[in-house]
Design an enzyme around this catalytic site. Structure first.
Site, mmCIF file in Angstrom:
data_model
loop_
_atom_site.group_PDB
_atom_site.id
_atom_site.type_symbol
_atom_site.label_atom_id
_atom_site.label_comp_id
_atom_site.label_asym_id
_atom_site.label_seq_id
_atom_site.Cartn_x
_atom_site.Cartn_y
_atom_site.Cartn_z
ATOM 1 C CD GLU A 1 -53.515 56.050 76.186
ATOM 2 O OE1 GLU A 1 -54.321 55.599 76.617
ATOM 3 O OE2 GLU A 1 -53.819 56.734 75.129
ATOM 4 C CB CYS B 1 -55.215 48.934 79.680
ATOM 5 S SG CYS B 1 -55.350 49.143 77.848
HETATM 6 P P1 NAP Z 1 -45.162 48.192 83.051
HETATM 7 O O1 NAP Z 1 -44.239 47.514 84.148
HETATM 8 O O2 NAP Z 1 -45.397 49.463 83.680
HETATM 9 O O3 NAP Z 1 -44.211 48.184 81.754
HETATM 10 C C1 NAP Z 1 -44.311 49.092 80.576
HETATM 11 C C2 NAP Z 1 -43.193 49.546 80.167
HETATM 12 O O4 NAP Z 1 -42.743 50.424 81.065
HETATM 13 C C3 NAP Z 1 -41.979 48.347 79.976
HETATM 14 O O5 NAP Z 1 -41.362 48.537 78.545
HETATM 15 C C4 NAP Z 1 -41.471 48.601 81.182
HETATM 16 O O6 NAP Z 1 -39.999 48.107 80.833
HETATM 17 C C5 NAP Z 1 -41.275 49.956 81.364
HETATM 18 N N1 NAP Z 1 -40.852 50.481 82.697
HETATM 19 C C6 NAP Z 1 -41.482 49.756 83.890
HETATM 20 N N2 NAP Z 1 -41.044 50.329 85.021
HETATM 21 C C7 NAP Z 1 -40.083 51.525 84.575
HETATM 22 C C8 NAP Z 1 -39.270 52.233 85.167
HETATM 23 N N3 NAP Z 1 -39.354 52.671 86.395
HETATM 24 N N4 NAP Z 1 -38.771 53.307 84.396
HETATM 25 C C9 NAP Z 1 -38.950 53.077 83.015
HETATM 26 N N5 NAP Z 1 -39.392 52.310 82.116
HETATM 27 C C10 NAP Z 1 -40.136 51.323 82.963
HETATM 28 O O7 NAP Z 1 -46.441 47.532 82.799
HETATM 29 P P2 NAP Z 1 -46.609 46.223 82.472
HETATM 30 O O8 NAP Z 1 -47.170 45.422 84.019
HETATM 31 O O9 NAP Z 1 -45.878 45.308 81.696
HETATM 32 O O10 NAP Z 1 -48.099 46.365 81.622
HETATM 33 C C11 NAP Z 1 -49.404 46.184 82.363
HETATM 34 C C12 NAP Z 1 -49.763 47.604 82.576
HETATM 35 O O11 NAP Z 1 -49.786 48.378 81.395
HETATM 36 C C13 NAP Z 1 -51.284 47.444 83.124
HETATM 37 O O12 NAP Z 1 -51.383 48.421 84.259
HETATM 38 C C14 NAP Z 1 -52.209 47.924 82.158
HETATM 39 O O13 NAP Z 1 -53.210 48.364 82.265
HETATM 40 C C15 NAP Z 1 -51.365 48.843 81.421
HETATM 41 N N6 NAP Z 1 -51.731 48.877 79.926
HETATM 42 C C16 NAP Z 1 -52.324 50.403 79.743
HETATM 43 C C17 NAP Z 1 -52.785 50.427 78.259
HETATM 44 C C18 NAP Z 1 -53.560 51.756 77.947
HETATM 45 O O14 NAP Z 1 -53.653 52.028 76.910
HETATM 46 N N7 NAP Z 1 -53.985 52.699 78.826
HETATM 47 C C19 NAP Z 1 -52.455 49.534 77.390
HETATM 48 C C20 NAP Z 1 -51.789 48.161 77.757
HETATM 49 C C21 NAP Z 1 -51.317 48.092 79.212
HETATM 50 P P3 NAP Z 1 -39.718 46.709 81.391
HETATM 51 O O15 NAP Z 1 -40.278 45.455 80.838
HETATM 52 O O16 NAP Z 1 -38.006 46.516 81.066
HETATM 53 O O17 NAP Z 1 -39.849 46.653 82.584
#
Ligand code: NAP
Length: 454
Positions: free
Chosen positions: A228, A262
């Site tokens: 997602e 998102c």
């Molecule tokens: P993110 O950086 O991808 O973080 C999401 C999760 O992934 C966190 O637990 C983060 O941990 C972990 N993570 C990040 N990089 C990683 C890696 N290289 N290896 C393993 N785990 C990793 O996302 P965000 O910026 O916090 O959230 C916003 C994004 O999420 C936006 O793009 C939004 O659109 C999307 N989103 C999508 C949905 C959907 O249902 N489609 C819903 C909500 C949000 P850490 O916090 O420790 O970095």
């Protein structure tokens, strides 16, 4: 980033957390695997008791759960309360419907019998984001626990208090040790968990970048994933729309959760004949938001989730303006302490502007004017993302025809994206794959096992 709870309203560090060492992680994996051997044999009624109790506890302590969200990531307190209610509703929804959704199916065959069972697959691993700290984990945990799987969650590093509160909630609701496990782990340990043979499936909600890394790792291990990811949802306003209503819904669609959703409405695509009037009203509405303490119910603009999130968004706006976009409202950090962004509208974004294809995760609306319906559809689809979207028109049949031509997982007529437990949620293209919520969400990590009697 280390697990740390920081209030983005005033920058105060609330609590620091220690990451698990190798032995602690191993102990949790072993406990989850052992829990699965018994949890998989429990009845739907037993599982229902746990989830229904968790829902009741969430509602009883709504303000306590909600306050943690607001303190850790800055969501307006009323919206935090709404998230807690929604999370409880998802727990109840799966508690009440899982048995029917996973009922054994008899196939029509010429001889003998053919039945398809929905069997649990084992320990699942979820990587979850901070923007809806309970809702995101409930979407993953509730259906899978009801299906007989057990779940382990690596939550975002900036919402460790919410992560802990949810783990404690499940234990208090009667989930056996190991059924729901919170993991404060590093990114290297995320890879290690994905590689572990006891893990049978992986779900991630978050950015494209994290999704690509986690999905690739799971792919190397031949493990199923759901993703997602991000979105840049179009908000199409056709010439026969109710203008006032479209502006009102557009403000809700862009400004909810300070724009950090998102499925927030991100690209406003308005047919020429309404474009000037829409823009004037939309500008006035966004300019009226005032930053304040998100714990105060009177505040209508909270901070972004962190200083880093604000810096990233400001940089995106700066690059968009350097490439020719105009900030007709906002464009800067708000003139107050804390991680506040001014509500912003960018116009004059041409195809070469990086903003054209990027997701803006905050209160920044991209505004486009188009000649007609066909141009609106073409522009909506000219995006790497395919999550949600909206179409505004008084002619519902026309709205449905337009919706059918938009390449996303969800389209709403005359509303921004609204999530409820019974509606499927998910996207296509770089917004990911698989579905959460509804009947569909519980089918992702079950073994559709055929049993044949000739
Ligand atoms: P993110 O950086 O991808 O973080 C999401 C999760 O992934 C966190 O637990 C983060 O941990 C972990 N993570 C990040 N990089 C990683 C890696 N290289 N290896 C393993 N785990 C990793 O996302 P965000 O910026 O916090 O959230 C916003 C994004 O999420 C936006 O793009 C939004 O659109 C999307 N989103 C999508 C949905 C959907 O249902 N489609 C819903 C909500 C949000 P850490 O916090 O420790 O970095």
């Amino acid at each position: 980033m280390a697990y740390q709870s920081t209030n983005p309203y005033d920058g105060k560090v609330l609590e620091r957390f220690t990451e698990l060492d190798g032995a602690q992680l191993e102990a949790r994996l072993a406990l989850a695997a052992s829990c699965f051997t018994t949890w998989r044999t429990t009845s739907f009624a037993e599982r229902r008791t746990v989830l229904a109790r968790a829902a009741t506890l969430m509602r009883e302590r709504r303000d306590e759960f909600a306050t943690l969200i607001t303190l850790e990531m800055g969501k307006l307190i009323d919206q935090s309360r709404g998230e807690v209610e929604l999370s409880a509703a998802i727990l109840d929804y799966y508690a009440n419907n899982a048995e029917e959704f996973l009922a054994t199916e008899k196939l029509p065959v010429k001889t003998g019998e053919a039945i398809v069972e929905s069997a649990p697959v084992g320990v699942l691993f979820g990587v979850e984001p901070w923007n809806y700290p309970y809702y995101q984990i409930v979407r993953f945990a509730a259906p899978n626990l009801m299906a007989g799987n057990v779940v382990m969650v690596k939550h975002a590093s900036n919402v460790p208090q919410c992560a802990r509160a949810f783990e404690q909630l499940m234990a208090e609701a009667g989930a056996p040790a190991g059924a729901y496990t919170n993991l404060y782990i590093s990114k290297d340990q995320v890879s290690q968990v994905i590689d572990d043979p006891r893990i049978k499936g992986v779900a991630l909600t978050g950015s494209e970048g994290a999704g690509a890394i986690v999905a690739a790792r799971a792919g190397q291990n031949l493990k199923k994933t759901t993703m997602e990811l991000g979105g840049s949802d179009a908000f199409i306003v056709l010439e026969d729309a109710d203008l006032d209503e479209a502006v009102k819904q557009g403000v809700i669609g862009r400004m909810g959760n300070a724009g950090q959703a998102c499925t927030a409405s991100k690209r406003f695509i308005v047919v020429e004949s309404l474009a000037d009037r829409f823009l004037a009203q939309f500008m006035a509405a966004l300019a009226a938001f005032k930053p304040g303490d998100p714990i105060d119910p009177k505040t209508n603009l909270g901070p972004l989730s962190s200083q880093e999130a604000l810096d990233k968004l400001l940089d995106q706006v700066k690059r968009a303006v350097a490439a020719g976009a105009k900030a007709v409202v906002g464009g800067e950090r708000a003139d107050v302490p804390g991680a506040f962004m001014q509500p912003t509208i960018l116009t004059d974004i041409d195809k070469t502007n990086p903003a054209y294809k990027e997701e803006f995760f905050g209160p920044v609306a991209l505004f486009f004017r188009v000649a007609d319906e066909a141009a609106a559809i073409a522009l909506a689809n000219d995006s790497p993302y395919g999550l949600g979207g909206s179409v505004f028109t008084k002619d519902i049949e026309r709205g449905k025809r337009v919706a059918s031509q938009i390449d996303t997982g969800m389209v709403f007529i005359n509303k921004p994206n609204i999530t409820t437990p019974d509606l499927p949620f998910g996207g296509v293209k770089n917004s990911g794959y698989g579905r959460e919520l509804s009947r569909a969400g519980i089918q992702e990590f079950v073994n559709k096992k055929l049993i044949r009697v000739e």
